[in-house]
Design a protein around this motif. Structure first.
Motif, mmCIF file in Angstrom:
data_model
loop_
_atom_site.group_PDB
_atom_site.id
_atom_site.type_symbol
_atom_site.label_atom_id
_atom_site.label_comp_id
_atom_site.label_asym_id
_atom_site.label_seq_id
_atom_site.Cartn_x
_atom_site.Cartn_y
_atom_site.Cartn_z
ATOM 1 N N SER A 1 38.521 -11.180 24.019
ATOM 2 C CA SER A 1 39.107 -11.023 25.349
ATOM 3 C C SER A 1 40.613 -11.240 25.336
ATOM 4 C CB SER A 1 38.441 -11.981 26.339
ATOM 5 O OG SER A 1 38.658 -13.329 25.949
ATOM 6 N N LYS A 2 41.096 -12.195 24.551
ATOM 7 C CA LYS A 2 42.531 -12.453 24.471
ATOM 8 C C LYS A 2 43.241 -11.318 23.733
ATOM 9 C CE LYS A 2 42.139 -17.478 24.778
ATOM 10 N NZ LYS A 2 42.372 -18.774 24.113
ATOM 11 N N MET A 3 42.609 -10.800 22.691
ATOM 12 C CA MET A 3 43.177 -9.677 21.964
ATOM 13 C C MET A 3 43.272 -8.458 22.872
ATOM 14 S SD MET A 3 44.273 -8.985 18.861
ATOM 15 C CE MET A 3 44.528 -7.656 17.701
ATOM 16 N N GLN A 4 42.222 -8.233 23.660
ATOM 17 C CA GLN A 4 42.224 -7.098 24.572
ATOM 18 C C GLN A 4 43.278 -7.263 25.655
ATOM 19 O OE1 GLN A 4 40.200 -4.230 24.220
ATOM 20 N NE2 GLN A 4 41.757 -3.533 25.660
ATOM 21 N N ALA A 5 43.473 -8.503 26.114
ATOM 22 C CA ALA A 5 44.482 -8.763 27.137
ATOM 23 C C ALA A 5 45.878 -8.400 26.634
ATOM 24 C CB ALA A 5 44.436 -10.229 27.561
ATOM 25 N N VAL A 6 46.167 -8.704 25.374
ATOM 26 C CA VAL A 6 47.464 -8.358 24.798
ATOM 27 C C VAL A 6 47.607 -6.840 24.697
ATOM 28 C CG1 VAL A 6 48.875 -8.456 22.713
ATOM 29 C CG2 VAL A 6 47.752 -10.519 23.554
ATOM 30 N N ALA A 7 46.548 -6.169 24.264
ATOM 31 C CA ALA A 7 46.583 -4.709 24.175
ATOM 32 C C ALA A 7 46.824 -4.095 25.549
ATOM 33 C CB ALA A 7 45.274 -4.188 23.584
ATOM 34 N N ASP A 8 46.146 -4.621 26.569
ATOM 35 C CA ASP A 8 46.322 -4.119 27.931
ATOM 36 C C ASP A 8 47.757 -4.326 28.412
ATOM 37 O OD1 ASP A 8 43.662 -3.389 28.041
ATOM 38 O OD2 ASP A 8 43.020 -5.219 29.056
ATOM 39 N N THR A 9 48.314 -5.497 28.112
ATOM 40 C CA THR A 9 49.680 -5.808 28.550
ATOM 41 C C THR A 9 50.703 -4.909 27.859
ATOM 42 O OG1 THR A 9 49.065 -8.126 28.931
ATOM 43 C CG2 THR A 9 51.406 -7.630 28.763
ATOM 44 N N LEU A 10 50.560 -4.742 26.557
ATOM 45 C CA LEU A 10 51.470 -3.869 25.815
ATOM 46 C C LEU A 10 51.354 -2.423 26.307
ATOM 47 C CD1 LEU A 10 50.967 -5.256 22.200
ATOM 48 C CD2 LEU A 10 53.070 -5.401 23.562
ATOM 49 N N ASP A 11 50.138 -2.016 26.600
ATOM 50 C CA ASP A 11 49.911 -0.660 27.110
ATOM 51 C C ASP A 11 50.608 -0.466 28.449
ATOM 52 O OD1 ASP A 11 48.531 1.937 26.991
ATOM 53 O OD2 ASP A 11 47.364 1.176 28.662
ATOM 54 N N ASN A 12 50.531 -1.469 29.297
ATOM 55 C CA ASN A 12 51.179 -1.390 30.601
ATOM 56 C C ASN A 12 52.707 -1.307 30.456
ATOM 57 O OD1 ASN A 12 51.109 -1.651 33.630
ATOM 58 N ND2 ASN A 12 52.245 -3.509 33.153
ATOM 59 N N TYR A 13 53.271 -2.129 29.582
ATOM 60 C CA TYR A 13 54.716 -2.086 29.345
ATOM 61 C C TYR A 13 55.151 -0.719 28.805
ATOM 62 C CZ TYR A 13 55.629 -7.099 30.036
ATOM 63 O OH TYR A 13 55.798 -8.354 30.576
ATOM 64 N N ALA A 14 54.383 -0.214 27.847
ATOM 65 C CA ALA A 14 54.744 1.067 27.221
ATOM 66 C C ALA A 14 54.785 2.188 28.249
ATOM 67 C CB ALA A 14 53.752 1.396 26.114
ATOM 68 N N LYS A 15 53.808 2.211 29.145
ATOM 69 C CA LYS A 15 53.735 3.282 30.135
ATOM 70 C C LYS A 15 54.734 3.070 31.270
ATOM 71 C CE LYS A 15 48.922 4.395 29.116
ATOM 72 N NZ LYS A 15 47.499 4.295 29.543
#
Length: 211
Positions: A87-101
């Protein structure tokens, strides 16, 4: 902002446990090739998604035994100190994805899946990469991808290829009621009576006037 390599190696393989689709894990394989080909597969046992746009971003690099955010991602305030659960790994992926977009960061490579739900992207070096999809909705379905983090190490670079089975949800939209109504009006001369008739033609209601 450093990520222990030993923790990352375990976490990357378990991030797909958070997937909502039928694919419960991310599978990475390698084979010989001239470049670092990143083969994106967007399908599962029941669904193959074509024309889905996927991109990869290089978000970090390994520095000795650690990983740190680099490039345009280096200044983002993301806690990368604990990836002991998915869940923590996914949260980081989600956050990075949001920043990138949100910030319009240019991906290393991007493309759309073909009729087989596959697209071949490319990476340029070893590092930590974000695999990011673009959601879409049409008259028949709603597609929602889930971002993931993968590592491309020197062994994969030597092999030249990895295959990533993406995470996503694909919801079919039920067909709506096909009946619809049409009302037609006529200008009636003064002093004349208009008689109304309602007729159905192929589920289409037509309003008619007879003088």
């Amino acid at each position: 902002m450093k990520l222990k390599f030993s923790q990352l190696a375990k976490a990357v393989l378990c991030t797909a446990a958070m997937a909502v689709s039928a694919l419960g894990s991310m599978t990475i394989s390698a084979s010989a090739a001239d470049n670092i080909n990143v083969d994106i597969v967007c399908k599962n046992d029941t669904t193959t998604v074509s024309n889905a746009e996927w991109s990869i971003y290089k978000v970090g690099e390994r520095k000795e035994a650690d990983f740190v955010l680099t490039g345009e991602f280096s200044d983002y305030p993301i806690d990368m100190s604990d990836f002991t659960d998915a869940s923590k790994m996914q949260a980081v992926a989600d956050t990075l994805d949001n920043y990138a977009k949100t910030d319009g960061i240019t991906p290393v490579s991007t493309g759309k899946t073909d009729a087989n739900g596959e697209v071949k992207l490319s990476a340029d070096s070893v590092g930590l990469y974000l695999v990011s999809g673009k959601s879409f909705e049409n008259t028949t379905a709603k597609f929602t991808p889930s971002p993931s983090l993968i590592e491309i190490d020197k062994d994969i670079v030597a092999e030249g290829q990895i295959t990533v089975y993406t995470k996503f949800t694909y919801e079919e939209i039920p067909a709506g009621d096909s009946d619809y109504g049409v009302r037609k009006s006529w200008i009636v001369p003064d002093g004349q009576v208009c008689l109304n008739y309602y007729l159905y033609y192929s589920n289409c209601l037509t309003y008619m006037c007879s003088l």
